[in-house]
Design an enzyme around this catalytic site. Structure first.
Site, short mmCIF file in Angstrom:
data_model
loop_
_atom_site.label_atom_id
_atom_site.label_comp_id
_atom_site.label_asym_id
_atom_site.label_seq_id
_atom_site.Cartn_x
_atom_site.Cartn_y
_atom_site.Cartn_z
N GLY A 8 7.48 -13.99 14.53
CA GLY A 8 8.08 -12.74 14.98
C GLY A 8 7.02 -12.50 16.18
O GLY A 8 6.43 -13.20 16.63
N LEU A 10 4.19 -10.43 16.42
CA LEU A 10 2.58 -10.69 16.38
C LEU A 10 2.23 -12.23 16.30
O LEU A 10 1.59 -12.73 16.97
CB LEU A 10 2.12 -9.94 15.23
N ARG A 124 9.54 -8.29 21.27
CA ARG A 124 10.50 -9.15 21.73
C ARG A 124 11.96 -8.67 22.26
O ARG A 124 12.84 -8.25 21.58
CB ARG A 124 10.95 -10.17 20.68
N LYS A 178 -6.11 3.61 9.70
CA LYS A 178 -4.76 3.41 10.29
C LYS A 178 -3.67 3.97 9.47
O LYS A 178 -2.79 4.55 10.11
CB LYS A 178 -4.61 1.91 10.71
N ASN A 182 -0.59 6.50 10.57
CA ASN A 182 0.64 5.95 10.56
C ASN A 182 1.40 6.86 9.42
O ASN A 182 2.66 7.32 10.10
CB ASN A 182 0.85 4.50 9.95
N ASN A 196 6.37 9.34 19.80
CA ASN A 196 5.53 9.95 19.13
C ASN A 196 4.94 11.33 19.31
O ASN A 196 4.92 12.21 18.62
CB ASN A 196 4.10 8.97 19.21
N SER A 250 6.76 1.70 15.32
CA SER A 250 7.51 0.53 14.75
C SER A 250 8.36 0.73 13.73
O SER A 250 9.54 0.13 13.80
CB SER A 250 6.43 -0.52 14.17
N GLU A 262 8.54 -0.46 7.16
CA GLU A 262 7.48 -0.61 6.29
C GLU A 262 7.05 0.49 5.54
O GLU A 262 6.05 0.72 5.32
CB GLU A 262 6.38 -1.40 6.98
P1 NAP Z 1 8.54 -9.38 13.21
O1 NAP Z 1 8.75 -9.33 14.65
O2 NAP Z 1 9.57 -8.98 12.38
O3 NAP Z 1 8.01 -10.85 12.79
C1 NAP Z 1 7.91 -11.06 11.44
C2 NAP Z 1 8.53 -12.57 11.38
O4 NAP Z 1 8.27 -13.19 10.13
C3 NAP Z 1 9.85 -13.00 11.38
O5 NAP Z 1 9.94 -13.86 12.71
C4 NAP Z 1 10.45 -13.34 10.15
O6 NAP Z 1 11.43 -14.04 10.38
C5 NAP Z 1 9.37 -13.97 9.73
N1 NAP Z 1 9.53 -14.31 8.28
C6 NAP Z 1 9.96 -13.36 7.34
N2 NAP Z 1 9.85 -13.87 6.15
C7 NAP Z 1 9.47 -15.19 6.10
C8 NAP Z 1 9.23 -16.31 5.53
N3 NAP Z 1 9.33 -16.17 4.14
N4 NAP Z 1 8.45 -17.55 6.07
C9 NAP Z 1 8.28 -17.55 7.29
N5 NAP Z 1 8.50 -16.81 8.04
C10 NAP Z 1 9.14 -15.30 7.84
O7 NAP Z 1 7.35 -8.41 12.89
P2 NAP Z 1 6.23 -8.15 13.73
O8 NAP Z 1 6.36 -6.92 14.72
O9 NAP Z 1 5.55 -9.32 14.21
O10 NAP Z 1 4.88 -7.46 12.68
C11 NAP Z 1 4.41 -8.33 11.52
C12 NAP Z 1 3.17 -7.17 10.87
O11 NAP Z 1 2.27 -7.06 11.90
C13 NAP Z 1 3.91 -6.12 10.47
O12 NAP Z 1 3.32 -5.88 9.32
C14 NAP Z 1 3.37 -5.26 11.52
O13 NAP Z 1 3.43 -4.15 11.01
C15 NAP Z 1 2.24 -5.63 12.07
N6 NAP Z 1 1.80 -5.47 13.34
C16 NAP Z 1 2.72 -5.75 14.40
C17 NAP Z 1 2.13 -5.31 15.71
C18 NAP Z 1 2.93 -5.73 16.77
O14 NAP Z 1 2.61 -5.42 18.02
N7 NAP Z 1 4.29 -6.30 16.55
C19 NAP Z 1 0.88 -4.71 15.61
C20 NAP Z 1 0.14 -4.31 14.78
C21 NAP Z 1 0.73 -4.90 13.42
P3 NAP Z 1 13.15 -13.24 10.73
O15 NAP Z 1 13.34 -12.44 11.63
O16 NAP Z 1 13.91 -14.59 10.59
O17 NAP Z 1 13.40 -12.81 9.16
#
Ligand code: NAP
Length: 297
Positions: A8, A10, A124, A178, A182, A196, A250, A262
């Site tokens: 995804g 990150l 994205r 954090k 949050n 926010n 988020s 979450e």
């Molecule tokens: P995201 O875009 O939803 O990415 C999560 C990814 O995991 C999706 O591509 C999802 O695929 C995949 N996934 C789910 N189940 C899976 C499995 N069993 N095997 C393999 N892949 C799997 O979320 P994100 O924004 O990257 O965030 C991820 C974590 O990082 C969260 O806890 C978020 O709070 C934390 N975080 C994110 C950011 C940021 O800037 N994005 C910053 C700080 C912290 P599908 O979409 O196909 O389900």
């Protein structure tokens, strides 16, 4: 080789930032992955580039596994693939909130399990475009005993990304810091559907924030996370809300996109902890239930 579970926002940021040829995504067990994952990467500064990331193949033994799934998917995602890796392979968890990290560490104590807290921001806007929306810092620290010995190795591996990484022995404390911010911002932005900064003047926030901060203060003290007065916590929450006034959290983004939030790992984690510790948490419970209702309709 650095392996990434969760392709995804990150996960794609790390894959684009680490040297190509040194990184691969891990497919779901039932998935028949294609040749590679391709996307455009828009860095914080500089021109867009094309990124190709291969899938991890059966013979590849990663030096570290970065887990970048949402908190609610993490346990099952790891359970599906962990048997492929030797016991000494470090697992680094990037989830927001708390609860999922402890569950993984308790289930696989023989693995070096580490957790990260990051202020990097990635999103994205289109499926094939990854935007590095904000640069920040990433702290990495051990969640299991065996992880302590691997901390410096993992930090060195991540340093190849050019992102700013810090080793942090007290990672749980940092995750808590954090978490309280949050807990005091995200549910309000989701319920009020606002950026926010706009929560601060709302009746919902004004009517509940002091009681929420009282709950947070009690929970922190009872969990050994130090003494912080409710007033100090409110000040911290409001400083961040003002600094990020125009940002969409988020949690609000998840609700707007029809995705599961979450909340169970933020206010929901705190409400459950209150139950376990005999501390009343009516505001955390109310916020959790109301946000849960937003995603089920
Ligand atoms: P995201 O875009 O939803 O990415 C999560 C990814 O995991 C999706 O591509 C999802 O695929 C995949 N996934 C789910 N189940 C899976 C499995 N069993 N095997 C393999 N892949 C799997 O979320 P994100 O924004 O990257 O965030 C991820 C974590 O990082 C969260 O806890 C978020 O709070 C934390 N975080 C994110 C950011 C940021 O800037 N994005 C910053 C700080 C912290 P599908 O979409 O196909 O389900």
């Amino acid at each position: 080789m650095i392996a990434i579970l969760g392709a995804g926002s990150l996960g794609r940021l790390w894959a684009a930032s680490l040297p190509s040829g040194r990184v691969a995504f891990i497919a779901r067990p039932a998935e028949l992955p294609g040749a590679s994952i391709r996307y455009r990467f828009r860095p914080f500064n500089g021109p867009e580039t094309d990124i190709h990331v291969p899938w991890l193949t059966a013979g590849d033994i990663p030096e570290v596994v970065l887990v970048t799934t949402k908190a609610g998917d993490t346990f099952e995602a790891i359970a599906g693939v962990i048997d492929r890796f030797p016991r000494q392979t470090p697992i680094l968890l990037f989830q927001n909130g708390l609860g999922s990290q402890q569950r993984v560490a308790a289930r696989w104590p023989e693995h070096p399990v580490l957790a990260a807290s990051t202020t990097e921001g990635a999103n994205r806007p289109e499926p094939d475009l990854l935007v590095h929306a904000g640069t920040g810092d990433t702290w990495v620290g051990p969640m299991t005993e065996s992880a302590g010995h691997q901390l410096n190795t993992v930090v060195e591996l991540l340093n190849a990304s050019g992102l700013t990484i810090h080793p942090e022995q007290a990672i749980l404390q940092r995750l808590w810091q954090k978490l309280v911010i949050n807990a005091g911002i995200n549910p309000y932005t989701a319920l009020l559907d606002c950026p926010n900064g706009d929560i601060l003047a709302s009746a919902l926030y004004q009517d509940t924030i002091d009681r929420l901060c009282h709950e947070l203060s009690e929970l922190m003290r009872a969990s050994g996370q130090g003494e912080q007065t409710p007033e100090a916590l409110r000040h911290q929450i409001e400083t961040v809300a003002r600094k990020t006034a125009r940002n969409t959290s988020s949690m609000r983004a998840d609700v707007l996109n029809g995705r599961t939030t979450e909340i169970n790992f933020i206010n929901g984690y705190l409400a459950k902890l209150g139950k376990d510790l005999g501390i009343q948490t009516p505001v955390n419970q109310m916020l959790t239930q109301r946000v849960q209702q937003l995603s089920t309709h």
